[in-house]
Design a protein around this motif. Structure first.
Motif, PDB file in Angstrom:
ATOM      1  N   SER A  74      13.990   4.610  11.872  1.00  0.00           N
ATOM      2  CA  SER A  74      13.303   3.357  12.174  1.00  0.00           C
ATOM      3  C   SER A  74      11.801   3.499  11.942  1.00  0.00           C
ATOM      4  O   SER A  74      11.098   2.500  11.745  1.00  0.00           O
ATOM      5  N   LYS A  75      11.287   4.730  11.943  1.00  0.00           N
ATOM      6  CA  LYS A  75       9.896   5.002  11.649  1.00  0.00           C
ATOM      7  C   LYS A  75       9.735   6.471  11.269  1.00  0.00           C
ATOM      8  O   LYS A  75      10.588   7.302  11.608  1.00  0.00           O
ATOM      9  N   ILE A  76       8.643   6.776  10.568  1.00  0.00           N
ATOM     10  CA  ILE A  76       8.313   8.159  10.201  1.00  0.00           C
ATOM     11  C   ILE A  76       6.906   8.417  10.673  1.00  0.00           C
ATOM     12  O   ILE A  76       5.951   7.771  10.232  1.00  0.00           O
ATOM     13  N   VAL A  77       6.742   9.375  11.573  1.00  0.00           N
ATOM     14  CA  VAL A  77       5.433   9.636  12.183  1.00  0.00           C
ATOM     15  C   VAL A  77       4.845  10.971  11.719  1.00  0.00           C
ATOM     16  O   VAL A  77       3.633  11.165  11.738  1.00  0.00           O
ATOM     17  N   SER A  78       5.701  11.906  11.275  1.00  0.00           N
ATOM     18  CA  SER A  78       5.210  13.184  10.756  1.00  0.00           C
ATOM     19  C   SER A  78       6.154  13.669   9.678  1.00  0.00           C
ATOM     20  O   SER A  78       7.309  13.232   9.593  1.00  0.00           O
ATOM     21  N   ALA A  79       5.666  14.572   8.809  1.00  0.00           N
ATOM     22  CA  ALA A  79       6.465  15.062   7.701  1.00  0.00           C
ATOM     23  C   ALA A  79       6.114  16.507   7.417  1.00  0.00           C
ATOM     24  O   ALA A  79       4.948  16.899   7.467  1.00  0.00           O
ATOM     25  N   LYS A  80       7.136  17.317   7.105  1.00  0.00           N
ATOM     26  CA  LYS A  80       6.929  18.735   6.843  1.00  0.00           C
ATOM     27  C   LYS A  80       7.490  19.104   5.491  1.00  0.00           C
ATOM     28  O   LYS A  80       8.614  18.720   5.123  1.00  0.00           O
ATOM     29  N   SER A  81       6.697  19.862   4.715  1.00  0.00           N
ATOM     30  CA  SER A  81       7.105  20.346   3.408  1.00  0.00           C
ATOM     31  C   SER A  81       7.662  21.760   3.552  1.00  0.00           C
ATOM     32  O   SER A  81       7.082  22.604   4.234  1.00  0.00           O
ATOM     33  N   TRP A  82       8.789  22.020   2.880  1.00  0.00           N
ATOM     34  CA  TRP A  82       9.414  23.340   2.963  1.00  0.00           C
ATOM     35  C   TRP A  82       9.308  24.056   1.618  1.00  0.00           C
ATOM     36  O   TRP A  82       9.397  23.454   0.576  1.00  0.00           O
ATOM     37  N   ARG A 122       0.834  -1.203   0.000  1.00  0.00           N
ATOM     38  CA  ARG A 122       0.000   0.000   0.000  1.00  0.00           C
ATOM     39  C   ARG A 122       0.864   1.247   0.000  1.00  0.00           C
ATOM     40  O   ARG A 122       2.044   1.212   0.368  1.00  0.00           O
ATOM     41  N   MET A 123       0.247   2.389  -0.396  1.00  0.00           N
ATOM     42  CA  MET A 123       1.004   3.632  -0.395  1.00  0.00           C
ATOM     43  C   MET A 123       0.143   4.800   0.068  1.00  0.00           C
ATOM     44  O   MET A 123      -1.083   4.756   0.042  1.00  0.00           O
ATOM     45  N   GLY A 124       0.812   5.848   0.526  1.00  0.00           N
ATOM     46  CA  GLY A 124       0.148   7.084   0.907  1.00  0.00           C
ATOM     47  C   GLY A 124       0.893   8.242   0.285  1.00  0.00           C
ATOM     48  O   GLY A 124       2.128   8.245   0.240  1.00  0.00           O
ATOM     49  N   VAL A 125       0.171   9.244  -0.222  1.00  0.00           N
ATOM     50  CA  VAL A 125       0.775  10.395  -0.890  1.00  0.00           C
ATOM     51  C   VAL A 125       0.482  11.658  -0.092  1.00  0.00           C
ATOM     52  O   VAL A 125      -0.671  11.917   0.267  1.00  0.00           O
ATOM     53  N   LEU A 126       1.524  12.450   0.177  1.00  0.00           N
ATOM     54  CA  LEU A 126       1.365  13.740   0.863  1.00  0.00           C
ATOM     55  C   LEU A 126       1.752  14.864  -0.082  1.00  0.00           C
ATOM     56  O   LEU A 126       2.766  14.787  -0.776  1.00  0.00           O
ATOM     57  N   TYR A 127       0.937  15.941  -0.068  1.00  0.00           N
ATOM     58  CA  TYR A 127       1.235  17.126  -0.862  1.00  0.00           C
ATOM     59  C   TYR A 127       1.544  18.325   0.020  1.00  0.00           C
ATOM     60  O   TYR A 127       1.953  19.368  -0.456  1.00  0.00           O
ATOM     61  N   SER A 128       1.329  18.173   1.306  1.00  0.00           N
ATOM     62  CA  SER A 128       1.603  19.238   2.265  1.00  0.00           C
ATOM     63  C   SER A 128       1.966  18.607   3.610  1.00  0.00           C
ATOM     64  O   SER A 128       1.838  17.396   3.795  1.00  0.00           O
ATOM     65  N   SER A 129       2.404  19.446   4.544  1.00  0.00           N
ATOM     66  CA  SER A 129       2.853  18.954   5.842  1.00  0.00           C
ATOM     67  C   SER A 129       1.748  18.193   6.566  1.00  0.00           C
ATOM     68  O   SER A 129       0.564  18.507   6.442  1.00  0.00           O
ATOM     69  N   GLU A 130       2.154  17.189   7.335  1.00  0.00           N
ATOM     70  CA  GLU A 130       1.220  16.394   8.127  1.00  0.00           C
ATOM     71  C   GLU A 130       1.877  16.096   9.470  1.00  0.00           C
ATOM     72  O   GLU A 130       2.945  15.476   9.532  1.00  0.00           O
ATOM     73  N   ASP A 131       1.222  16.548  10.570  1.00  0.00           N
ATOM     74  CA  ASP A 131       1.862  16.401  11.881  1.00  0.00           C
ATOM     75  C   ASP A 131       1.655  15.023  12.513  1.00  0.00           C
ATOM     76  O   ASP A 131       2.256  14.713  13.540  1.00  0.00           O
ATOM     77  N   TYR A 132       0.804  14.200  11.896  1.00  0.00           N
ATOM     78  CA  TYR A 132       0.657  12.837  12.390  1.00  0.00           C
ATOM     79  C   TYR A 132       0.204  11.928  11.256  1.00  0.00           C
ATOM     80  O   TYR A 132      -0.879  12.099  10.704  1.00  0.00           O
ATOM     81  N   LEU A 133       1.060  10.986  10.889  1.00  0.00           N
ATOM     82  CA  LEU A 133       0.737  10.014   9.855  1.00  0.00           C
ATOM     83  C   LEU A 133       0.152   8.787  10.538  1.00  0.00           C
ATOM     84  O   LEU A 133       0.885   7.993  11.146  1.00  0.00           O
ATOM     85  N   TRP A 174      11.526  18.014   1.867  1.00  0.00           N
ATOM     86  CA  TRP A 174      10.725  17.492   2.975  1.00  0.00           C
ATOM     87  C   TRP A 174      11.619  17.127   4.154  1.00  0.00           C
ATOM     88  O   TRP A 174      12.746  16.681   3.978  1.00  0.00           O
ATOM     89  N   THR A 175      11.090  17.299   5.336  1.00  0.00           N
ATOM     90  CA  THR A 175      11.731  16.810   6.549  1.00  0.00           C
ATOM     91  C   THR A 175      10.800  15.796   7.198  1.00  0.00           C
ATOM     92  O   THR A 175       9.618  16.074   7.393  1.00  0.00           O
ATOM     93  N   VAL A 176      11.329  14.623   7.468  1.00  0.00           N
ATOM     94  CA  VAL A 176      10.534  13.582   8.119  1.00  0.00           C
ATOM     95  C   VAL A 176      11.001  13.448   9.564  1.00  0.00           C
ATOM     96  O   VAL A 176      12.189  13.603   9.875  1.00  0.00           O
ATOM     97  N   TYR A 177      10.056  13.139  10.459  1.00  0.00           N
ATOM     98  CA  TYR A 177      10.327  13.114  11.889  1.00  0.00           C
ATOM     99  C   TYR A 177       9.940  11.768  12.480  1.00  0.00           C
ATOM    100  O   TYR A 177       8.978  11.133  12.041  1.00  0.00           O
ATOM    101  N   LYS A 178      10.666  11.394  13.518  1.00  0.00           N
ATOM    102  CA  LYS A 178      10.399  10.136  14.196  1.00  0.00           C
ATOM    103  C   LYS A 178       9.219  10.238  15.149  1.00  0.00           C
ATOM    104  O   LYS A 178       8.617   9.229  15.525  1.00  0.00           O
ATOM    105  N   GLY A 179       8.857  11.462  15.549  1.00  0.00           N
ATOM    106  CA  GLY A 179       7.743  11.661  16.461  1.00  0.00           C
ATOM    107  C   GLY A 179       6.644  12.498  15.833  1.00  0.00           C
ATOM    108  O   GLY A 179       6.826  13.122  14.794  1.00  0.00           O
ATOM    109  N   TRP A 180       5.473  12.513  16.478  1.00  0.00           N
ATOM    110  CA  TRP A 180       4.394  13.324  15.932  1.00  0.00           C
ATOM    111  C   TRP A 180       4.599  14.797  16.277  1.00  0.00           C
ATOM    112  O   TRP A 180       5.413  15.157  17.117  1.00  0.00           O
ATOM    113  N   PHE A 181       3.856  15.652  15.558  1.00  0.00           N
ATOM    114  CA  PHE A 181       3.978  17.102  15.686  1.00  0.00           C
ATOM    115  C   PHE A 181       5.421  17.554  15.485  1.00  0.00           C
ATOM    116  O   PHE A 181       5.919  18.442  16.176  1.00  0.00           O
TER     117      PHE A 181
END
Length: 209
Positions: free
Chosen positions: A201-209, A145-156, A172-179
């Motif tokens: 080890s995991k990606i829980v949130s992502a931010k677009s710059w 399965r896949m998920g597509v992001l076009y803008s920042s998301e504070d919790y995947l 993009w910056t991906v984060y190990k924690g939410w928010f």
């Protein structure tokens, strides 16, 4: 003759149920699929997939991708050659349900042989290259399965399923924690077949710059 007619009728019913359109039964069977899911802007992509090499064969699949990404977890036949027009970004898989070896094809042109791709039995089209988007996949090497992001998301909410990443465009910056917390990694246009490839080890949130 009665058996042949029954089989032909049965195939016709199956095609209607799966959403394909079949051409004149006396000519090449032509299937049509129009992407109708999430919008990302008009890209004007057309792909014609053939059941034989050199753009021949008894079956064709026309994919018209205008303003949506497209997925088909099981093609109606094994693809042997393909023509791509416009801004296309396809991943072809050697097994159904987007499993097995993945082959990325994103340059418009004619591909008379897919021999190196093995048995292509499922496919998906991603947003065209340059689109500000990041794509997360359930399995390593862009499978499942896949998920597509076009803008920042504070919790995947599907973070536990993320195992590989493709950055289509943007930074993009991906984060190990939410928010946007904990360990962070900046990603650019590139393919990341595993999370270990980016030191995560995991990606829980992502931010677009």
């Amino acid at each position: 003759m009665a058996v042949k007619f029954f089989v032909a009728t049965l195939i016709g019913v199956l095609l209607v149920e799966t959403g394909f359109v079949r051409a004149d039964p006396l000519s090449t069977k032509v299937f049509t699929e129009v992407a109708e899911t999430q919008e990302f802007g008009v890209c004007g992509c057309e792909a014609i997939v053939y059941s034989g090499p050199d753009f021949y064969g008894r079956f064709e699949l026309h994919i018209f991708q205008q303003n949506a990404w497209f997925e088909k977890n099981f093609l109606p036949f094994t693809a042997e050659s393909i023509k791509m027009r416009g801004k296309c970004f396809f991943i072809f898989y050697e097994e159904a349900n987007f499993l097995g070896t993945a082959h990325i094809l994103k340059i418009a042109g004619d591909y008379p042989s897919l021999t190196n791709f093995g048995n292509v039995v499922s496919a998906r089209a991603l947003p065209p290259e340059g689109t500000n988007a990041i794509v997360f996949f359930e399995h390593s090497n862009y499978g499942g399965r896949m998920g597509v992001l076009y803008s920042s998301e504070d919790y995947l909410y599907y973070y536990s399923f993320i195992s590989s990443v493709i950055v289509i465009g943007g930074s993009w910056t991906v984060y190990k924690g939410w928010f946007y917390s904990e360990y962070a990694v900046r990603l650019y246009d590139r393919y990341y077949p595993t999370l270990s490839a980016i030191g995560m080890s995991k990606i829980v949130s992502a931010k677009s710059w």
